[in-house]
Design a protein around this motif. Structure first.
Motif, PDB file in Angstrom:
ATOM      1  N   GLY A 222       0.864  -1.182   0.000  1.00 60.70           N
ATOM      2  CA  GLY A 222       0.000   0.000   0.000  1.00 60.70           C
ATOM      3  C   GLY A 222       0.895   1.224   0.000  1.00 60.70           C
ATOM      4  N   THR A 223       0.650   2.108   0.953  1.00 59.38           N
ATOM      5  CA  THR A 223       1.516   3.277   1.092  1.00 59.38           C
ATOM      6  C   THR A 223       2.947   2.809   1.349  1.00 59.38           C
ATOM      7  OG1 THR A 223      -0.363   4.424   2.052  1.00 59.38           O
ATOM      8  CG2 THR A 223       1.800   5.437   2.352  1.00 59.38           C
ATOM      9  N   GLY A 224       3.068   1.825   2.212  1.00 59.15           N
ATOM     10  CA  GLY A 224       4.369   1.192   2.435  1.00 59.15           C
ATOM     11  C   GLY A 224       4.278  -0.263   2.023  1.00 59.15           C
ATOM     12  N   GLY A 290       3.429   2.581  -2.757  1.00 61.51           N
ATOM     13  CA  GLY A 290       2.612   3.693  -3.225  1.00 61.51           C
ATOM     14  C   GLY A 290       3.099   5.050  -2.779  1.00 61.51           C
ATOM     15  N   MET A 291       3.746   5.097  -1.660  1.00 58.14           N
ATOM     16  CA  MET A 291       4.251   6.379  -1.190  1.00 58.14           C
ATOM     17  C   MET A 291       5.254   6.989  -2.173  1.00 58.14           C
ATOM     18  SD  MET A 291       5.415   7.607   2.385  1.00 58.14           S
ATOM     19  CE  MET A 291       6.216   9.192   2.560  1.00 58.14           C
ATOM     20  N   THR A 326       0.685   8.500  -6.243  1.00 57.05           N
ATOM     21  CA  THR A 326       0.617   7.265  -7.033  1.00 57.05           C
ATOM     22  C   THR A 326      -0.759   7.003  -7.681  1.00 57.05           C
ATOM     23  OG1 THR A 326       2.468   6.363  -5.816  1.00 57.05           O
ATOM     24  CG2 THR A 326       1.043   4.771  -6.937  1.00 57.05           C
ATOM     25  N   PRO A 327      -1.887   7.296  -7.022  1.00 56.82           N
ATOM     26  CA  PRO A 327      -3.157   7.103  -7.735  1.00 56.82           C
ATOM     27  C   PRO A 327      -3.249   7.942  -9.024  1.00 56.82           C
ATOM     28  CG  PRO A 327      -3.561   7.263  -5.386  1.00 56.82           C
ATOM     29  CD  PRO A 327      -2.109   7.591  -5.587  1.00 56.82           C
ATOM     30  N   ALA A 330      -1.268   6.120 -11.593  1.00 57.86           N
ATOM     31  CA  ALA A 330      -2.069   4.988 -12.082  1.00 57.86           C
ATOM     32  C   ALA A 330      -3.115   5.464 -13.083  1.00 57.86           C
ATOM     33  CB  ALA A 330      -2.740   4.284 -10.905  1.00 57.86           C
ATOM     34  N   GLY A 419      -3.516  -4.168   0.397  1.00 61.27           N
ATOM     35  CA  GLY A 419      -2.883  -2.881   0.124  1.00 61.27           C
ATOM     36  C   GLY A 419      -3.394  -2.282  -1.174  1.00 61.27           C
ATOM     37  N   GLY A 420      -3.560  -0.981  -1.141  1.00 62.45           N
ATOM     38  CA  GLY A 420      -4.189  -0.265  -2.256  1.00 62.45           C
ATOM     39  C   GLY A 420      -3.447  -0.399  -3.572  1.00 62.45           C
ATOM     40  N   LEU A 421      -2.131  -0.541  -3.522  1.00 63.68           N
ATOM     41  CA  LEU A 421      -1.390  -0.616  -4.775  1.00 63.68           C
ATOM     42  C   LEU A 421      -1.756  -1.904  -5.514  1.00 63.68           C
ATOM     43  CD1 LEU A 421       0.659   1.357  -5.942  1.00 63.68           C
ATOM     44  CD2 LEU A 421       2.448  -0.181  -5.214  1.00 63.68           C
ATOM     45  N   SER A 424      -6.002  -1.844  -6.024  1.00 65.83           N
ATOM     46  CA  SER A 424      -6.649  -0.793  -6.827  1.00 65.83           C
ATOM     47  C   SER A 424      -5.923  -0.448  -8.122  1.00 65.83           C
ATOM     48  CB  SER A 424      -6.777   0.502  -6.022  1.00 65.83           C
ATOM     49  OG  SER A 424      -7.440   0.271  -4.821  1.00 65.83           O
ATOM     50  N   TYR A 425      -4.739  -0.965  -8.327  1.00 66.23           N
ATOM     51  CA  TYR A 425      -3.955  -0.580  -9.497  1.00 66.23           C
ATOM     52  C   TYR A 425      -3.823  -1.820 -10.389  1.00 66.23           C
ATOM     53  CZ  TYR A 425      -0.054   1.934 -11.851  1.00 66.23           C
ATOM     54  OH  TYR A 425       0.774   2.571 -12.741  1.00 66.23           O
TER      55      TYR A 425
HETATM   56  P1  ADP Z   1      -2.205   2.073   3.773  1.00 60.61           P
HETATM   57  O1  ADP Z   1      -1.103   1.310   3.121  1.00 60.61           O
HETATM   58  O2  ADP Z   1      -1.994   3.560   3.739  1.00 60.61           O
HETATM   59  O3  ADP Z   1      -2.577   1.563   5.120  1.00 60.61           O
HETATM   60  P2  ADP Z   1      -3.858   1.057   1.648  1.00 60.61           P
HETATM   61  O4  ADP Z   1      -3.432  -0.332   1.758  1.00 60.61           O
HETATM   62  O5  ADP Z   1      -5.308   1.310   1.332  1.00 60.61           O
HETATM   63  O6  ADP Z   1      -3.546   1.888   2.932  1.00 60.61           O
HETATM   64  O7  ADP Z   1      -2.998   1.702   0.515  1.00 60.61           O
HETATM   65  C1  ADP Z   1      -3.170   3.014   0.138  1.00 60.61           C
HETATM   66  C2  ADP Z   1      -2.108   3.332  -0.874  1.00 60.61           C
HETATM   67  O8  ADP Z   1      -2.328   2.577  -2.052  1.00 60.61           O
HETATM   68  C3  ADP Z   1      -2.105   4.780  -1.277  1.00 60.61           C
HETATM   69  O9  ADP Z   1      -1.173   5.523  -0.520  1.00 60.61           O
HETATM   70  C4  ADP Z   1      -1.671   4.729  -2.723  1.00 60.61           C
HETATM   71  O10 ADP Z   1      -0.277   4.853  -2.804  1.00 60.61           O
HETATM   72  C5  ADP Z   1      -2.042   3.360  -3.185  1.00 60.61           C
HETATM   73  N1  ADP Z   1      -3.254   3.415  -4.000  1.00 60.61           N
HETATM   74  C6  ADP Z   1      -4.527   3.517  -3.597  1.00 60.61           C
HETATM   75  N2  ADP Z   1      -5.373   3.539  -4.639  1.00 60.61           N
HETATM   76  C7  ADP Z   1      -4.613   3.464  -5.746  1.00 60.61           C
HETATM   77  C8  ADP Z   1      -4.876   3.446  -7.147  1.00 60.61           C
HETATM   78  N3  ADP Z   1      -6.108   3.520  -7.636  1.00 60.61           N
HETATM   79  N4  ADP Z   1      -3.839   3.318  -7.951  1.00 60.61           N
HETATM   80  C9  ADP Z   1      -2.586   3.233  -7.496  1.00 60.61           C
HETATM   81  N5  ADP Z   1      -2.277   3.271  -6.202  1.00 60.61           N
HETATM   82  C10 ADP Z   1      -3.266   3.376  -5.334  1.00 60.61           C
END
Ligand code: ADP
Length: 471
Positions: A222-224, A290-291, A326-327, A330, A419-421, A424-425
């Motif tokens: 995700g962020t990390g 993602g950070m 990063t979003p 993407a 994780g968002g990366l 969501s990507y």
């Molecule tokens: P965290 O890691 O902050 O606890 P997440 O697992 O939800 O929370 O991850 C969020 C991170 O994922 C964001 O900081 C961003 O870098 C990345 N992210 C979220 N949505 C997208 C997207 N649509 N495309 C690319 N990266 C994304």
């Protein structure tokens, strides 16, 4: 024309420096496995900390009853309550409340922070329990997910090594995290026992295992980024005579800090690192998570803008660190409109670069592609590194004497992932899977990446259940 020549050279240099052919990925796989060994062999033996978690069994599905979790790992914290039905994947109900942490508390005292958390938790418990039967005479139990580097000495004890993510509560560094929470719970008058302290990756692993007994590792991108996995206790050489009930223990790798000379590094990575608040730290994370990905792309665009006029006059926005998140990267990468409208919009609105030709917009997409592809492929290599360490990569740790791989009965191996990366990507996910297939070949069909949701919270509560003093 000379300008384009320069631009093409910058792009080609980037492509070359970011190349991750399967041979190189295999070197990263091997380096990961070697560093894991080293980190397990001695304290400080590797950049991989390989932290002991003291979690020696994972949820089986037979857990039953009501459990709480507290998830503190960033700018929000969450409180959760789950009711378990006693069969695999039978979470009967689940309630969550999310609270932002007031800015001033992030740099205040530990007492202020934990009093705030305890009072939020108390209100949550009172709300959840109102209207239901008077609670049975047993103490409520809580899993405490605390996603900062902690040196644990038992399931329920560990000291904060350092703060990250904007927290700076000086008095807390070096303190027992659970003691601070328990003291605040006592002050608030809430009857609750902290069953264990967990890292978010361990929560993800617990949730993965609750749903699927073949789950052996967990990864968060995700962020990390970080990972944990189930290791044989006798392989944890730095801790002789480790007593476990199962012969296994979950190890929190802190893999964001992995480093190897085989990682394909560019001048942009070097600059990003040296300008960061933690130079020489979190090297793997800085190429993957993602950070940072957006900021690598920003640096490439800045360089091209300085060396040519294809982006017009150099936008001052390009010099602002982390302005391109990063979003947005993407969104540009995945822009499928023929005119690349989304790319034009983001260049204009975020970077104040307007009126660039379609050719230049295509170049931007290509840069996003190169940076994301490298990140995803390296993450895949990291995952295979773990599989190699535990003998699930098909390389035949069992020593089948070079016989046909298909003769070896491969176990099904599940890796829980969050994780968002990753979630969501789409392109990131696609590249990661492609690389897994390239590295593993036929073995890839036995390896399943299973997305879990909210492992840091739910997994914490599941572990509280698994370690309940009543079961
Ligand atoms: P965290 O890691 O902050 O606890 P997440 O697992 O939800 O929370 O991850 C969020 C991170 O994922 C964001 O900081 C961003 O870098 C990345 N992210 C979220 N949505 C997208 C997207 N649509 N495309 C690319 N990266 C994304």
């Amino acid at each position: 024309r000379r300008k384009w020549k320069r631009v093409v050279r910058v792009l080609e240099e980037l492509e070359e420096a970011c190349e991750t052919p399967v041979g190189r990925l295999r070197q990263v796989v091997d380096a990961m496995a070697v560093e894991m060994h080293a980190g397990l062999a001695s304290e400080g033996g590797s950049k991989l900390k390989m932290l002991l978690t003291f979690v020696d069994h994972l949820p089986t599905g037979s857990e039953i009853g009501t459990y709480y979790a507290l998830d503190l790992g960033g700018t929000n914290f969450r409180v959760l309550r789950i009711q378990l039905g006693g069969r695999r994947s039978s979470i009967l109900s689940q309630d969550v409340e999310r609270q932002p942490i007031p800015q001033h508390l992030m740099t205040s005292t530990s007492e202020d922070l934990f009093d705030f958390i305890a009072s939020t938790l108390k209100q949550f418990v009172e709300k959840e329990e109102s209207g239901s039967e008077p609670s049975p005479v047993r103490t409520r139990e809580l899993g405490f997910t605390f996603s900062f580097p902690v040196k644990q000495s038992s399931l329920r004890s560990g000291i904060l090594i350092k703060w990250t993510k904007g927290f700076a509560i000086e008095d807390m560094v070096g303190k027992e995290v659970v003691e601070l929470l328990e003291a605040a719970l006592v002050r608030s008058g809430l009857d609750m026992r902290v069953a264990l302290l967990v890292n978010d990756t361990v929560g993800t692993l617990a949730l993965g295992r609750y749903h699927d007994a073949d789950t052996v590792a967990a990864v968060i991108i995700g962020t990390g980024t970080n990972a944990c996995y189930l290791e044989r206790a006798d392989a944890i050489i730095k801790c002789q005579g480790l007593l476990t009930t199962s012969g296994y223990m979950v190890v929190n790798m802190e893999w964001g800090n992995f480093w190897s000379s085989h990682l394909p590094r560019t001048s942009y990575d070097i600059d990003l690192d040296s300008e960061s608040p933690n130079p020489n730290d979190q090297g793997f994370e800085k190429m993957i998570s993602g950070m940072y990905l957006g900021d690598i792309v920003r640096r490439v665009i800045l360089r091209i803008s300085l060396e040519s006029d294809i982006f017009g006059p150099v936008s001052s926005r390009l010099s602002i660190p982390f302005i391109l998140q990063t979003p947005l990267l993407a969104a540009m990468h995945e822009d499928d409109s023929p005119e690349l409208k989304e790319v034009a919009k983001i260049l204009k609105e975020t970077l104040e670069i307007s009126e660039v030709s379609l050719k230049v917009r295509k170049l931007v997409v290509r840069i996003c592609d190169v940076v994301t592809c490298r990140a995803a492929r390296l993450a895949a290599a990291g995952i295979v590194g773990i599989l190699k360490k535990i003998g699930r990569d098909g390389s035949g740790a069992g020593g089948t004497g070079g016989r046909n791989r298909s003769d070896v009965k491969m176990k099904r191996t599940v890796v829980a992932i969050e994780g968002g990366l990753y979630t969501s990507y789409t392109m990131f996910r696609k590249y990661l899977h492609e690389a897994l297939n390239e590295i593993l070949g036929d073995v890839a069909q036995h390896v399943i990446l299973q997305v879990t949701e909210d492992g840091s919270g739910i997994g914490g509560a599941l572990l509280a259940a698994s370690y309940s003093s009543y079961s």
